[in-house]
Design a protein around this motif. Structure first.
Motif, PDB file in Angstrom:
ATOM      1  N   LEU A  69     -28.924  88.428 -66.634  1.00 41.49           N
ATOM      2  CA  LEU A  69     -27.340  88.607 -67.880  1.00 41.49           C
ATOM      3  C   LEU A  69     -27.617  89.920 -68.390  1.00 41.49           C
ATOM      4  O   LEU A  69     -28.651  90.112 -69.596  1.00 41.49           O
ATOM      5  CB  LEU A  69     -27.180  87.682 -68.077  1.00 41.49           C
ATOM      6  N   PRO A  70     -26.163  90.398 -68.745  1.00 43.49           N
ATOM      7  CA  PRO A  70     -26.223  91.169 -70.078  1.00 43.49           C
ATOM      8  C   PRO A  70     -26.951  90.607 -71.087  1.00 43.49           C
ATOM      9  O   PRO A  70     -26.677  89.844 -71.097  1.00 43.49           O
ATOM     10  CB  PRO A  70     -25.484  92.284 -69.388  1.00 43.49           C
ATOM     11  N   PRO A  71     -27.615  90.972 -72.019  1.00 42.28           N
ATOM     12  CA  PRO A  71     -27.256  91.086 -72.981  1.00 42.28           C
ATOM     13  C   PRO A  71     -26.700  89.503 -73.851  1.00 42.28           C
ATOM     14  O   PRO A  71     -24.966  90.456 -73.842  1.00 42.28           O
ATOM     15  CB  PRO A  71     -27.563  91.916 -74.054  1.00 42.28           C
ATOM     16  N   ILE A  72     -26.539  88.539 -74.288  1.00 46.01           N
ATOM     17  CA  ILE A  72     -25.326  87.820 -74.497  1.00 46.01           C
ATOM     18  C   ILE A  72     -25.880  87.364 -76.467  1.00 46.01           C
ATOM     19  O   ILE A  72     -26.950  87.621 -77.216  1.00 46.01           O
ATOM     20  CB  ILE A  72     -25.785  86.366 -73.961  1.00 46.01           C
ATOM     21  N   LEU A  88     -35.529  76.714 -67.075  1.00 51.13           N
ATOM     22  CA  LEU A  88     -33.696  77.183 -66.919  1.00 51.13           C
ATOM     23  C   LEU A  88     -33.190  78.223 -68.003  1.00 51.13           C
ATOM     24  O   LEU A  88     -32.291  78.772 -67.395  1.00 51.13           O
ATOM     25  CB  LEU A  88     -33.272  75.851 -68.076  1.00 51.13           C
ATOM     26  N   LEU A  89     -34.475  78.187 -69.076  1.00 50.12           N
ATOM     27  CA  LEU A  89     -33.526  79.308 -69.726  1.00 50.12           C
ATOM     28  C   LEU A  89     -33.799  81.169 -68.551  1.00 50.12           C
ATOM     29  O   LEU A  89     -33.564  82.083 -68.889  1.00 50.12           O
ATOM     30  CB  LEU A  89     -34.513  80.671 -70.693  1.00 50.12           C
ATOM     31  N   ILE A  90     -34.382  80.991 -67.554  1.00 48.16           N
ATOM     32  CA  ILE A  90     -34.400  82.154 -67.171  1.00 48.16           C
ATOM     33  C   ILE A  90     -33.305  82.770 -66.631  1.00 48.16           C
ATOM     34  O   ILE A  90     -33.423  84.265 -67.089  1.00 48.16           O
ATOM     35  CB  ILE A  90     -35.738  82.078 -66.154  1.00 48.16           C
ATOM     36  N   GLY A 104     -40.293  87.362 -76.167  1.00 45.33           N
ATOM     37  CA  GLY A 104     -40.662  86.360 -75.265  1.00 45.33           C
ATOM     38  C   GLY A 104     -39.836  85.596 -74.214  1.00 45.33           C
ATOM     39  O   GLY A 104     -39.576  85.271 -72.996  1.00 45.33           O
ATOM     40  N   PHE A 105     -38.108  86.599 -74.392  1.00 43.25           N
ATOM     41  CA  PHE A 105     -37.361  85.599 -73.688  1.00 43.25           C
ATOM     42  C   PHE A 105     -37.114  86.828 -72.427  1.00 43.25           C
ATOM     43  O   PHE A 105     -35.850  87.827 -72.554  1.00 43.25           O
ATOM     44  CB  PHE A 105     -36.229  85.957 -74.581  1.00 43.25           C
ATOM     45  N   THR A 106     -37.839  87.329 -71.405  1.00 47.50           N
ATOM     46  CA  THR A 106     -37.858  87.876 -70.293  1.00 47.50           C
ATOM     47  C   THR A 106     -38.424  86.389 -69.083  1.00 47.50           C
ATOM     48  O   THR A 106     -39.385  85.687 -69.003  1.00 47.50           O
ATOM     49  CB  THR A 106     -39.345  88.970 -70.242  1.00 47.50           C
ATOM     50  N   THR A 107     -37.907  87.334 -67.292  1.00 48.99           N
ATOM     51  CA  THR A 107     -38.588  86.390 -66.974  1.00 48.99           C
ATOM     52  C   THR A 107     -40.391  86.148 -66.797  1.00 48.99           C
ATOM     53  O   THR A 107     -39.743  85.035 -67.143  1.00 48.99           O
ATOM     54  CB  THR A 107     -37.664  87.453 -65.517  1.00 48.99           C
TER      55      THR A 107
END
Length: 351
Positions: free
Chosen positions: A138-141, A131-133, A67-70
């Motif tokens: 960014l490239p993978p963190i 705020l996470l968007i 679910g970590f997508t814009t």
């Protein structure tokens, strides 16, 4: 996709049941009970391990459930913010209006703007998703980087004045709302971004770590880091606070690193305990908790509506003893389960 951890689904379901109980207890229990030693013990043992673990799990499942997508973060933020503010309007201005039999809802609304703007846990998560968007661009963190972000947010709890100075550099209308959301300064903001954003970053870090390693190593590292962090945090906490005078609303919801380090350690330990204890529950209970976890938003919002209706319309404020609080919390949970089940069946028929 790597399999979900069953224990964490069960833990999230259990957390919601405890949230229903503590919300009802805080809103409708007799004041003599709430402020008694027993009431304080409930606060310390239950309340202090609900929001932080819940927010941690939100971050963890963002990674595990992809679910970590814009797009998904924006959808989740929109849903939670709309539901959160609608819930605030219904459970305060509307129910207060109904309970007082006032002549004008608009007057009741205007008189209760303080509660309309209250930042509860779902409104917090909604803003946190926004705020996470930028992180999705960014490239993978690495997991270590997100853990560092969590530590940095907790560090900012001792730099509130400095953060406020930076926020005041924004345009006035923006800075006022940013201060409202970010800083632990206002009573109606139960979950300011500082420190609560730290727990969602911690959850993201653990989600990434879980995807990058095997299950046994994951639990070993969580146990080690959790115990070390909790121990260090407890040593700091015991020097800065007297547990006998620790106040949940003042010292927990707006806590600094003195409380936060200990809570972050305990949060890391909870997935380990859930995987090795909750997974051994009878199948009936596991099915119940898993279903609760899958319908978490509906059950939580509906339970709050019922609790607030009982308080403001039925006049249950300062009304229940402990046994009644437990019984009615279970009844509310059961009712919410039935609604969730009916809703699920309707959706299946229509699909």
């Amino acid at each position: 996709m790597k399999e979900r951890l069953v224990g964490l689904d069960l833990l999230r379901g259990l957390i919601i049941i405890l949230m229903i109980f503590i919300n009802l207890f805080d809103e409708t229990a007799k004041e003599a009970l709430v402020y008694s030693e027993r009431g304080r013990a409930i606060d310390l043992a239950v309340t202090a391990l609900i929001p932080n673990v819940f927010i941690f799990l939100m971050g963890f499942f963002l990674i595990i459930a992809n679910g970590f997508t814009t797009k998904k973060l924006l959808q989740k933020a929109a849903l939670l913010l709309v539901l959160g503010y609608a819930l605030n309007i219904i459970r305060y201005p509307l129910f207060m209006y109904m309970g007082d039999y006032a002549s004008s809802f608009s007057k009741a609304f205007a008189a209760n703007l303080y509660y309309v703007h209250m930042v509860d846990i779902y409104i917090f998560v909604g803003y946190a998703c926004l705020l996470l968007i930028p992180f999705t661009w960014l490239p993978p963190i690495s997991a270590q980087a997100y853990a560092s972000f969590a530590a940095f947010i907790m560090y900012l709890t001792i730099e509130i004045k400095t953060v406020k100075e930076y926020l005041l550099m924004l345009p006035a209308s923006v800075s006022d709302y940013a201060i409202h959301l970010f800083l632990p300064l206002e009573g109606n903001v139960y979950f300011p971004m500082i420190p609560w954003l730290a727990y969602i970053f911690l959850g993201i870090a653990c989600g990434l770590f879980y995807k990058a390693t095997d299950k046994n190593n994951f639990f070993k590292k969580l146990t080690l880091y959790g115990m070390l962090t909790a121990f260090c945090g407890y040593m700091i906490f015991s020097k800065d606070y007297n547990i006998a005078s620790f106040k949940m609303r003042a010292d927990f919801y707006h806590h600094d690193y003195s409380v936060g380090i200990m809570l972050m350690g305990l949060t890391l330990i909870m997935p380990v305990l859930s995987e090795f204890f909750l997974t051994k529950l009878p199948q009936f209970l596991k099915t119940l908790l898993t279903f609760t976890s899958k319908h978490i938003i509906l059950i939580y919002c509906l339970s709050w509506l019922i609790t607030s209706y009982l308080k403001f319309v039925e006049g249950w404020s300062n009304h229940l003893d402990l046994q009644q609080s437990i019984m009615y919390a279970l009844l509310i949970y059961s009712g919410c389960l039935l609604v969730a089940k009916a809703t699920s069946l309707v959706c299946q028929r229509n699909s």
